[in-house]
Scaffold this active site. Structure first.
Site, PDB file in Angstrom:
ATOM      1  N   ARG A  23     -12.505 -16.148  25.258  1.00  0.00           N
ATOM      2  CA  ARG A  23     -11.209 -16.505  25.838  1.00  0.00           C
ATOM      3  C   ARG A  23     -10.046 -15.759  25.174  1.00  0.00           C
ATOM      4  NH1 ARG A  23     -10.900 -21.567  28.805  1.00  0.00           N
ATOM      5  NH2 ARG A  23     -12.762 -21.491  30.089  1.00  0.00           N
ATOM      6  N   ARG A  27      -4.081 -18.554  27.388  1.00  0.00           N
ATOM      7  CA  ARG A  27      -2.783 -19.212  27.241  1.00  0.00           C
ATOM      8  C   ARG A  27      -2.166 -19.139  25.853  1.00  0.00           C
ATOM      9  NH1 ARG A  27      -5.215 -24.375  29.915  1.00  0.00           N
ATOM     10  NH2 ARG A  27      -6.844 -23.448  28.647  1.00  0.00           N
ATOM     11  N   ARG A  36       1.360 -15.668  33.966  1.00  0.00           N
ATOM     12  CA  ARG A  36       1.023 -16.920  34.652  1.00  0.00           C
ATOM     13  C   ARG A  36       2.232 -17.662  35.202  1.00  0.00           C
ATOM     14  NH1 ARG A  36      -0.692 -20.253  36.070  1.00  0.00           N
ATOM     15  NH2 ARG A  36      -2.037 -21.711  34.997  1.00  0.00           N
ATOM     16  N   ASP A  72     -13.373 -15.932  36.016  1.00  0.00           N
ATOM     17  CA  ASP A  72     -13.886 -17.245  35.613  1.00  0.00           C
ATOM     18  C   ASP A  72     -15.308 -17.397  36.119  1.00  0.00           C
ATOM     19  OD1 ASP A  72     -12.708 -19.927  34.404  1.00  0.00           O
ATOM     20  OD2 ASP A  72     -14.152 -20.454  35.961  1.00  0.00           O
ATOM     21  N   TYR A 148     -21.307 -27.813  37.474  1.00  0.00           N
ATOM     22  CA  TYR A 148     -20.015 -27.860  38.181  1.00  0.00           C
ATOM     23  C   TYR A 148     -20.217 -28.148  39.666  1.00  0.00           C
ATOM     24  CZ  TYR A 148     -17.417 -26.365  34.108  1.00  0.00           C
ATOM     25  OH  TYR A 148     -16.843 -26.330  32.879  1.00  0.00           O
TER      26      TYR A 148
HETATM   27  O1  CP3 Z   1     -12.823 -14.869  27.709  1.00  0.00           O
HETATM   28  C1  CP3 Z   1     -11.934 -14.323  28.380  1.00  0.00           C
HETATM   29  O2  CP3 Z   1     -10.834 -13.986  27.903  1.00  0.00           O
HETATM   30  C2  CP3 Z   1     -12.255 -13.958  29.816  1.00  0.00           C
HETATM   31  C3  CP3 Z   1     -11.894 -14.921  30.807  1.00  0.00           C
HETATM   32  C4  CP3 Z   1     -12.660 -16.237  30.961  1.00  0.00           C
HETATM   33  C5  CP3 Z   1     -12.027 -17.394  31.474  1.00  0.00           C
HETATM   34  N1  CP3 Z   1     -12.979 -18.344  31.674  1.00  0.00           N
HETATM   35  C6  CP3 Z   1     -10.593 -17.488  31.781  1.00  0.00           C
HETATM   36  C7  CP3 Z   1      -9.986 -18.812  31.958  1.00  0.00           C
HETATM   37  C8  CP3 Z   1     -14.002 -16.553  30.782  1.00  0.00           C
HETATM   38  C9  CP3 Z   1     -15.121 -15.702  30.190  1.00  0.00           C
HETATM   39  C10 CP3 Z   1     -14.178 -17.892  31.237  1.00  0.00           C
HETATM   40  C11 CP3 Z   1     -15.497 -18.564  31.251  1.00  0.00           C
HETATM   41  C12 CP3 Z   1     -15.559 -20.002  31.583  1.00  0.00           C
HETATM   42  N2  CP3 Z   1     -14.850 -20.688  32.527  1.00  0.00           N
HETATM   43  C13 CP3 Z   1     -16.494 -20.895  31.020  1.00  0.00           C
HETATM   44  C14 CP3 Z   1     -17.548 -20.537  30.001  1.00  0.00           C
HETATM   45  C15 CP3 Z   1     -16.971 -20.451  28.636  1.00  0.00           C
HETATM   46  C16 CP3 Z   1     -16.697 -21.798  27.997  1.00  0.00           C
HETATM   47  O3  CP3 Z   1     -15.518 -22.036  27.722  1.00  0.00           O
HETATM   48  O4  CP3 Z   1     -17.642 -22.533  27.761  1.00  0.00           O
HETATM   49  C17 CP3 Z   1     -16.284 -22.140  31.597  1.00  0.00           C
HETATM   50  C18 CP3 Z   1     -17.039 -23.437  31.286  1.00  0.00           C
HETATM   51  C19 CP3 Z   1     -15.251 -22.006  32.552  1.00  0.00           C
HETATM   52  C20 CP3 Z   1     -14.693 -23.046  33.459  1.00  0.00           C
HETATM   53  C21 CP3 Z   1     -13.254 -23.277  33.204  1.00  0.00           C
HETATM   54  N3  CP3 Z   1     -12.244 -22.397  33.521  1.00  0.00           N
HETATM   55  C22 CP3 Z   1     -12.673 -24.417  32.642  1.00  0.00           C
HETATM   56  C23 CP3 Z   1     -13.424 -25.641  32.142  1.00  0.00           C
HETATM   57  C24 CP3 Z   1     -11.295 -24.216  32.646  1.00  0.00           C
HETATM   58  C25 CP3 Z   1     -10.231 -25.215  32.287  1.00  0.00           C
HETATM   59  C26 CP3 Z   1     -10.140 -25.440  30.834  1.00  0.00           C
HETATM   60  C27 CP3 Z   1      -9.194 -24.475  30.238  1.00  0.00           C
HETATM   61  O5  CP3 Z   1      -9.500 -23.894  29.194  1.00  0.00           O
HETATM   62  O6  CP3 Z   1      -8.112 -24.326  30.846  1.00  0.00           O
HETATM   63  C28 CP3 Z   1     -11.042 -22.910  33.152  1.00  0.00           C
HETATM   64  C29 CP3 Z   1      -9.733 -22.236  33.303  1.00  0.00           C
HETATM   65  C30 CP3 Z   1      -9.564 -20.912  32.626  1.00  0.00           C
HETATM   66  N4  CP3 Z   1     -10.488 -19.906  32.616  1.00  0.00           N
HETATM   67  C31 CP3 Z   1      -8.391 -20.448  31.956  1.00  0.00           C
HETATM   68  C32 CP3 Z   1      -8.648 -19.147  31.546  1.00  0.00           C
HETATM   69  C33 CP3 Z   1      -7.706 -18.198  30.847  1.00  0.00           C
HETATM   70  C34 CP3 Z   1      -7.095 -21.207  31.814  1.00  0.00           C
HETATM   71  C35 CP3 Z   1      -6.382 -21.100  33.111  1.00  0.00           C
HETATM   72  C36 CP3 Z   1      -4.884 -21.029  32.993  1.00  0.00           C
HETATM   73  O7  CP3 Z   1      -4.331 -19.938  32.792  1.00  0.00           O
HETATM   74  O8  CP3 Z   1      -4.258 -22.085  33.170  1.00  0.00           O
END
Ligand code: CP3
Length: 341
Positions: A23, A27, A36, A72, A148
């Protein structure tokens, strides 16, 4: 291109321990939040110029040894025909969860060029603009994606998923079949578009008892990895909450096992043996400690990681939104400095 990250994935000699951060685009970075303010998360994922821009932000700011595609794990699920929304506090929501064989049958398997063209276009842009380090593509592990789809979003107990698994095995395996086919096609298209390595995220594998993991998650990851082998790119398999699962996870055949922070990396290396590299595993909260404490933790992780065939430094899960950006930057410098030989 600096290939230290790829060399560590393959267990080849390196001059220092490569590092990237799960990640790393997100944010905690003010430059990400500025993008964003203009667009919502899904629009960001679907606008190649912007997705490429935020992919590059941490590469420039942190000096990490790999970039990870901004997208994502649920993006290809939307392309299968489910309605996906992201909420600020609640996280992702998929309406009309998959619970029956009919629900499974309704899921589409579109070609990535049609279902997720913006992902492939983002990769192509990045291959032109990213010169310094390799690009990692990714997908969710079939089990994690299934949770999911079945729960309709996040979950604590994964009750619906496990109930389906235990009482409607046919439906569960039909769903996993479809997700696995999608994942293989999706990752293959990412490699063909230009990613240098892929990571498979099994974020919820640790919710399973070891025998259930072995029966209900691992075989589908193994099949996915086997299908990717001819493409010749390293495959990283991140298993969250891996402590009870490491020996089984190794059998999936990845080049690198990504581990969370709840397991000691030294004991993980011993349990995994010398045929895989290891990625991880600093507690994301360690970035909120004083410099001395952080340094000791980083040095310990590096020293234990050295006993692996190859070690890629990372956090044990995604960086927290509250993290001070300068702490992440200091971490990357510290890893490079402490590991240089
Ligand atoms: O790693 C990176 O920088 C690349 C981008 C990336 C995102 N999600 C961006 C994201 C990657 C590789 C993911 C993978 C992802 N997404 C996983 C596996 C990794 C892990 O954390 O276990 C999972 C379970 C998800 C599903 C997901 N997406 C959730 C549960 C959430 C909400 C929780 C949160 O952290 O906000 C997201 C949203 C998300 N995915 C954001 C980002 C940058 C936040 C969105 C925003 O900008 O508001």
């Amino acid at each position: 291109m600096n290939d230290t990250f790829l060399r560590a994935c393959r267990g080849e000699g390196v001059d220092y321990t490569p590092v990237w951060i799960m990640r790393q685009a997100g944010r905690y970075l003010p430059q990400y939040r500025r993008v964003r303010e203009r667009v919502d998360f899904l629009t960001l994922c679907k606008t190649p110029e912007l997705a490429a821009e935020v992919t590059l932000q941490p590469v420039e700011f942190l000096g990490v040894d790999a970039a990870i595609l901004f997208s994502d794990i649920l993006i290809p699920v939307e392309a299968m025909g489910m309605r996906l929304r992201f909420y600020d506090r609640k996280g992702p929501v998929l309406s009309r969860p998959v619970r029956t064989l009919d629900d499974v049958r309704r899921l589409r398997l579109a070609a990535p060029e049609e279902g997720v063209p913006f992902v492939l276009e983002t990769i192509r842009i990045l291959r032109r603009r990213l010169k310094r380090v390799p690009l990692i593509g990714f997908a969710g592990a079939p089990f994690t994606i299934a949770t999911y789809m079945i729960e309709g979003g996040g979950s604590k107990s994964f009750l619906n998923t496990k109930a389906l698994m235990y009482s409607s095995g046919e439906t569960y395996h039909a769903l996993m079949r479809k997700i696995t086919d999608m994942t293989i096609t999706y990752l293959t298209s990412q490699v063909k578009a230009g990613v240098h390595a892929v990571q498979i995220f099994d974020s919820w594998a640790g919710a399973l008892a070891p025998d259930d993991y072995k029966a209900y998650s691992m075989p589908y990851v193994k099949e996915t990895i086997k299908a990717l082998k001819p493409l010749g790119v390293p495959v990283i398999y991140f298993v969250n909450n891996c402590g009870g699962l490491l020996e089984y996870a190794r059998a999936a055949g990845a080049d690198v096992i990504g581990i969370d922070w709840r397991v000691d990396i030294g004991s993980a290396v011993r349990r995994l043996g010398q045929r895989v590299s290891v990625q991880g595993n600093l507690d994301p909260c360690a970035l909120f400690s004083s410099v001395g404490v952080l340094k000791a933790k980083v040095a310990d992780t590096i020293n234990k990681g050295r006993r692996a065939r190859g070690h890629i430094f990372n956090l044990g899960h995604g960086i927290l939104p509250e993290t001070p950006p300068d702490a992440a930057k200091a971490l990357v410098e510290m890893v490079h400095e402490l590991s240089s030989r």
